[in-house]
Design an enzyme around this catalytic site. Structure first.
Site, PDB file in Angstrom:
ATOM      1  N   GLU A 166       0.811  -1.233   0.000  1.00 28.56           N
ATOM      2  CA  GLU A 166       0.000   0.000   0.000  1.00 28.56           C
ATOM      3  C   GLU A 166       0.838   1.273   0.000  1.00 28.56           C
ATOM      4  O   GLU A 166       0.358   2.363   0.277  1.00 28.56           O
ATOM      5  CB  GLU A 166      -0.950  -0.002   1.209  1.00 28.56           C
ATOM      6  CG  GLU A 166      -2.352  -0.478   0.988  1.00 28.56           C
ATOM      7  CD  GLU A 166      -2.543  -1.885   0.462  1.00 28.56           C
ATOM      8  OE1 GLU A 166      -1.596  -2.710   0.480  1.00 28.56           O
ATOM      9  OE2 GLU A 166      -3.645  -2.168  -0.017  1.00 28.56           O
ATOM     10  N   ARG A 216       2.284  -8.769   4.338  1.00 27.84           N
ATOM     11  CA  ARG A 216       1.398  -8.183   3.302  1.00 27.84           C
ATOM     12  C   ARG A 216       2.310  -7.655   2.208  1.00 27.84           C
ATOM     13  O   ARG A 216       3.006  -6.640   2.387  1.00 27.84           O
ATOM     14  CB  ARG A 216       0.552  -7.070   3.931  1.00 27.84           C
ATOM     15  CG  ARG A 216      -0.468  -6.480   2.984  1.00 27.84           C
ATOM     16  CD  ARG A 216      -1.863  -7.010   3.261  1.00 27.84           C
ATOM     17  NE  ARG A 216      -2.803  -6.575   2.234  1.00 27.84           N
ATOM     18  CZ  ARG A 216      -3.712  -5.639   2.413  1.00 27.84           C
ATOM     19  NH1 ARG A 216      -3.817  -5.047   3.587  1.00 27.84           N
ATOM     20  NH2 ARG A 216      -4.539  -5.300   1.446  1.00 27.84           N
ATOM     21  N   GLN A 341     -18.533   4.994   2.396  1.00 28.12           N
ATOM     22  CA  GLN A 341     -19.036   6.240   2.983  1.00 28.12           C
ATOM     23  C   GLN A 341     -18.885   6.333   4.495  1.00 28.12           C
ATOM     24  O   GLN A 341     -18.695   7.429   5.018  1.00 28.12           O
ATOM     25  CB  GLN A 341     -20.521   6.416   2.619  1.00 28.12           C
ATOM     26  CG  GLN A 341     -20.723   6.875   1.190  1.00 28.12           C
ATOM     27  CD  GLN A 341     -22.184   6.918   0.800  1.00 28.12           C
ATOM     28  OE1 GLN A 341     -22.601   6.224  -0.109  1.00 28.12           O
ATOM     29  NE2 GLN A 341     -22.972   7.719   1.454  1.00 28.12           N
TER      30      GLN A 341
END
Ligand code: FAD
Ligand code: NAP
Ligand code: SF4
Length: 681
Positions: A166, A216, A341
């Protein structure tokens, strides 16, 4: 017989066994950041463990304050801090679950002035310039990772996940884009991977053999000068040798300009990346991104190329996802609709995460649904999200509930939303509530428009009659060229080759997406919302990952219609869209050739089209004609609350959802209001 044999099969790691193939992926909730919130965090995780999740990974915990995501974020550096983590591990173990702690070092992504990075290069998504790490800093940060892993073990975690993807610090060391070092921590790939390898090797030595280490790994960076596939494979093999137990998949850096988890990303769009790794390592592999149903997870696992499926948001949406799969009741799962959201959008605004479809998420100790002490008869008027959420909660507590809906179907405006390209998963929410109404015996009355004369027998009346479109007062508004957004979505009226959309709010953007899509591709191999191959082609993802970072030129299809998207405000259109998804909508429409016009006023509509005046700072106003076939009205909404006004002084009556407030209302607020009212009546 169970429908999901691959999903529910235990995974034997030698020293321990994970009860099924579901990993609850790491997700920052905001509760990790304050010691006073750890009891809440413990209950949140314990409910997921009771829901039979195989293995949970916590949100990222930093090894020290330089590694913080933001000031005062959670970190684990000292022995005394393990006490709060024990609350979490004890609660999960009591529920017969397993949990790993994620160690997250943000490097240049931290939102504070103490950040560090391999080459001191500022990231495009934070305002702070990181300090260039000296060799001493590098050594210190490695030791810090190891120290935190050891403390996690002392706190009772079953393992750690080392965050290497990421675009965070470890990932920043791995690629040329952010690592320009010439010392033993940079230049060639062996040196750039040294930081990751040292962390893993020394962590394994510190924690011993019987402790899970998940790494990861960024398998697809989606940024320029990222890793190539050969490099990723080389590192994966080395990590296996150094003692990693499981490799999890990371897709895309935070700064990548390609959507990876939003609703517009096709289901399981990136599982092919993890599958590509299968021939190269023998340790278990986890795949991730846009997997949200047991059916999809089962389909992925049945290829036998992938060992576990990571789901993060789906377990926020429903703590008992796995339990319901075990009971073959997937229709009762409250499915994550990928909207971001209430989860990611909250986290990026420094607010506690929760879930649009499940407002109890992360509030498990605060919002509690208890059986009713006095059973009442309740009428809920309106079967949109607010009414459905309230009816379900009331019935779950034991009340007698009748739900009246004027139309022939439940769902309210979610039926419109679900017709927007990439939003078809909104139908899951309607399906979920229907299954709950069967379970809790809600009396659903469709095609039933209620007026006040029919409600005298009820103890409680809940008015959730929603909204109707605002029709602005423009000369010629009744011209045949004008179409209101709901008429267009319901296909009551069709738009011609060229259109002007009045209003660039959430619905204006959705309508632009609806009109700029080639509908003939729906369900075909070229459907970019359903087919990973078509999606990768559209967004420029190299499925061979031969290029650095896996990027190739994007091939966005142009809109089959000429579209103008207008607003009266000056400035960028779509400013009010979701924090983590707005850029995707803006970029997708731009690439399709949709033209934005801001700062205009609407003069009239006639046979020629839409006449506007364009106001520009320090320039004279400019009159323009948009010679379009149709004008679509998306100018906001107004509440439908006449029924409530007629009842409120006579009976116990409550107003919720869009009927109460149509301004900045969205489904998050509507569902939360429905649930919280249902919980207290
Ligand atoms: P509604 O959904 O309007 O439901 C009200 C219901 O009451 C209707 O079914 C109506 O038929 C019924 N009713 C009215 N009067 C009576 C009566 N007298 N008797 C019986 N029944 C009656 N929100 C988001 O948060 N995210 C999104 O991405 C999003 N996308 C959207 C896209 C589109 C195209 C649209 C149109 C909306 C979108 N929304 C989105 C908004 C969201 O759908 C609404 O916020 C939500 O539906 C409001 O819920 P509600 O229950 O208050 O009202
Ligand atoms: P909105 O977001 O309030 O947008 C209304 C638009 O209409 C604005 O662009 C506004 O811009 C314009 N407008 C307002 N009054 C007008 C008037 N009298 N004449 C001409 N233009 C006018 O409302 P919406 O798009 O209808 O969305 C409704 C709700 O659904 C919103 O709360 C939204 O959050 C939710 N929704 C969310 C998403 C999402 O992706 N999260 C998607 C769809 C809908 P100007 O005033 O500048 O002209
Ligand atoms: Fe999924 Fe939306 Fe809930 Fe986030 S807020 S978990 S994306 S449904």
């Amino acid at each position: 017989m169970n429908k999901y044999p691959h999903l529910l099969k235990p995974l034997d790691l030698g020293f321990t066994t994970i009860k099924n193939r579901v990993l609850m992926g790491s997700m920052h909730t905001g509760l990790e950041d304050r010691s006073k919130n750890y009891q809440k965090l413990a209950t949140y995780f314990a409910q997921r463990a009771e829901g039979q999740v195989g293995l949970i990974v916590t949100g990222g915990i930093s090894p020290n304050i330089r590694a913080w995501t933001a000031p005062m974020a959670g970190f684990l550096k000292y022995k005394f801090q393990t006490k709060r983590h024990k609350l979490v591990t004890d609660a999960v173990h009591q529920a017969d679950g397993k949990i790993c702690m994620q160690i997250l070092h943000t490097g240049r992504y931290g939102y504070h002035p103490f950040i560090l990075s391999p080459s001191g290069i500022k990231s495009p998504i934070t305002p702070f310039k990181p300090k260039l790490m000296t060799a001493r800093d590098v050594e210190k940060q490695i030791k810090s990772f190891v120290n935190t892993a050891k403390l996690a073990q002392d706190a009772g975690y079953d393992g750690v996940e080392i965050m290497g993807s990421e675009g965070y610090l470890i990932n920043q060391f791995l690629v040329k884009k952010t690592n320009h070092r010439k010392d033993q921590w940079g230049s060639d790939y062996n040196n750039r991977t040294r930081f990751a390898k040292e962390i893993v090797e020394r962590t394994r030595a510190a924690v011993g053999t019987d402790f899970i280490i998940i790494f990861r790994l960024s398998m697809l960076d989606l940024v320029s000068q990222g890793s190539t596939w050969d490099e990723v494979v080389t590192l994966a093999k080395e990590l296996e040798q150094l003692g990693v137990t499981i490799i999890n998949t990371g897709i895309g850096w935070h700064e990548a300009r390609i959507p990876t988890i939003a609703t517009c990303v096709p289901p399981a769009a990136f599982s092919w990346v993890t599958e590509k790794m299968r021939p190269h390592v023998s340790i278990p592999l986890i795949t991730t991104n846009r997997i949200n149903t047991p059916e999809l997870a089962e389909q992925i696992l049945s290829s036998n190329k992938i060992d576990m499926v990571s789901m993060a948001r789906p377990l926020l949406a429903d703590a008992h996802f796995v339990k319901k799969a075990i009971a073959n009741k997937s229709d009762e799962i409250n499915t994550c609709i990928g909207c971001n959201q209430a989860c990611l959008d909250h986290v990026f605004k420094n607010k506690r995460a929760t879930c649009l479809v499940n407002p109890l998420a992360c509030y498990e100790t605060e919002y509690i649904i208890k059986p009713a002490t006095q059973v009442k008869s309740c009428a809920v008027i309106g079967g949109g999200p607010a009414g459905m959420a309230c009816a379900k909660t009331l019935a779950e507590r034991g009340h007698n509930v009748t739900l009246f809906e004027a139309s022939a179907q439940l769902g309210g405006q979610f039926n419109l939303a679900a017709n927007i390209p990439g939003k078809d998963e909104f139908f899951h929410t309607i399906r979920y509530f229907k299954a709950q109404f069967d379970k809790y015996q809600v009396n659903v009355q469709l095609n039933h428009t209620v007026d006040s004369s029919q409600l005298s027998a009820y103890d409680e009346i809940i008015v959730a009659t929603g909204v109707k479109p605002r029709v602005p007062n423009i000369e010629g508004i009744n011209h045949k060229k004008v179409i209101i957004y709901n008429e267009l979505i319901k296909k009551e009226k069709l738009a011609g080759k060229s259109v002007a959309i009045i209003g660039a709010g959430g619905i204006g953007f959705d309508i632009a997406e609806f009109l700029s899509e080639d509908h003939s591709l729906k369900g075909s191999k070229d459907d970019v919302y359903a087919n990973p191959k078509a999606f990768c082609k559209e967004w420029g993802i190299d499925m061979n990952i031969e290029s650095e970072g896996g990027l190739i030129p994007a091939q966005h299809a142009k809109s089959p219609k000429e579209i103008y998207l207008l607003q009266r405000k000056t400035g960028k259109a779509g400013k009010g869209l979701g924090k983590t998804t707005g850029w995707i909508h803006r970029m997708a429409l731009k690439k399709r050739g949709v033209k934005n016009i801001s700062g205009c006023s609407y003069n009239k509509i006639d046979d020629q089209g839409l006449h506007i005046t364009l106001k520009k700072k320090n320039e004279t106003d400019q009159n323009m004609l948009l010679a379009v076939d149709n004008i679509i009205i998306c100018a906001g909404q107004i509440s439908v609350n006449a029924l409530y006004e007629s009842l409120k002084d006579k009976q116990s009556c409550h107003l919720i959802g869009g009927a109460e407030y149509a301004g900045e209302l969205d489904a998050k607020r509507a569902i939360k209001q429905g649930v919280l009212l249902g919980a207290k009546l």
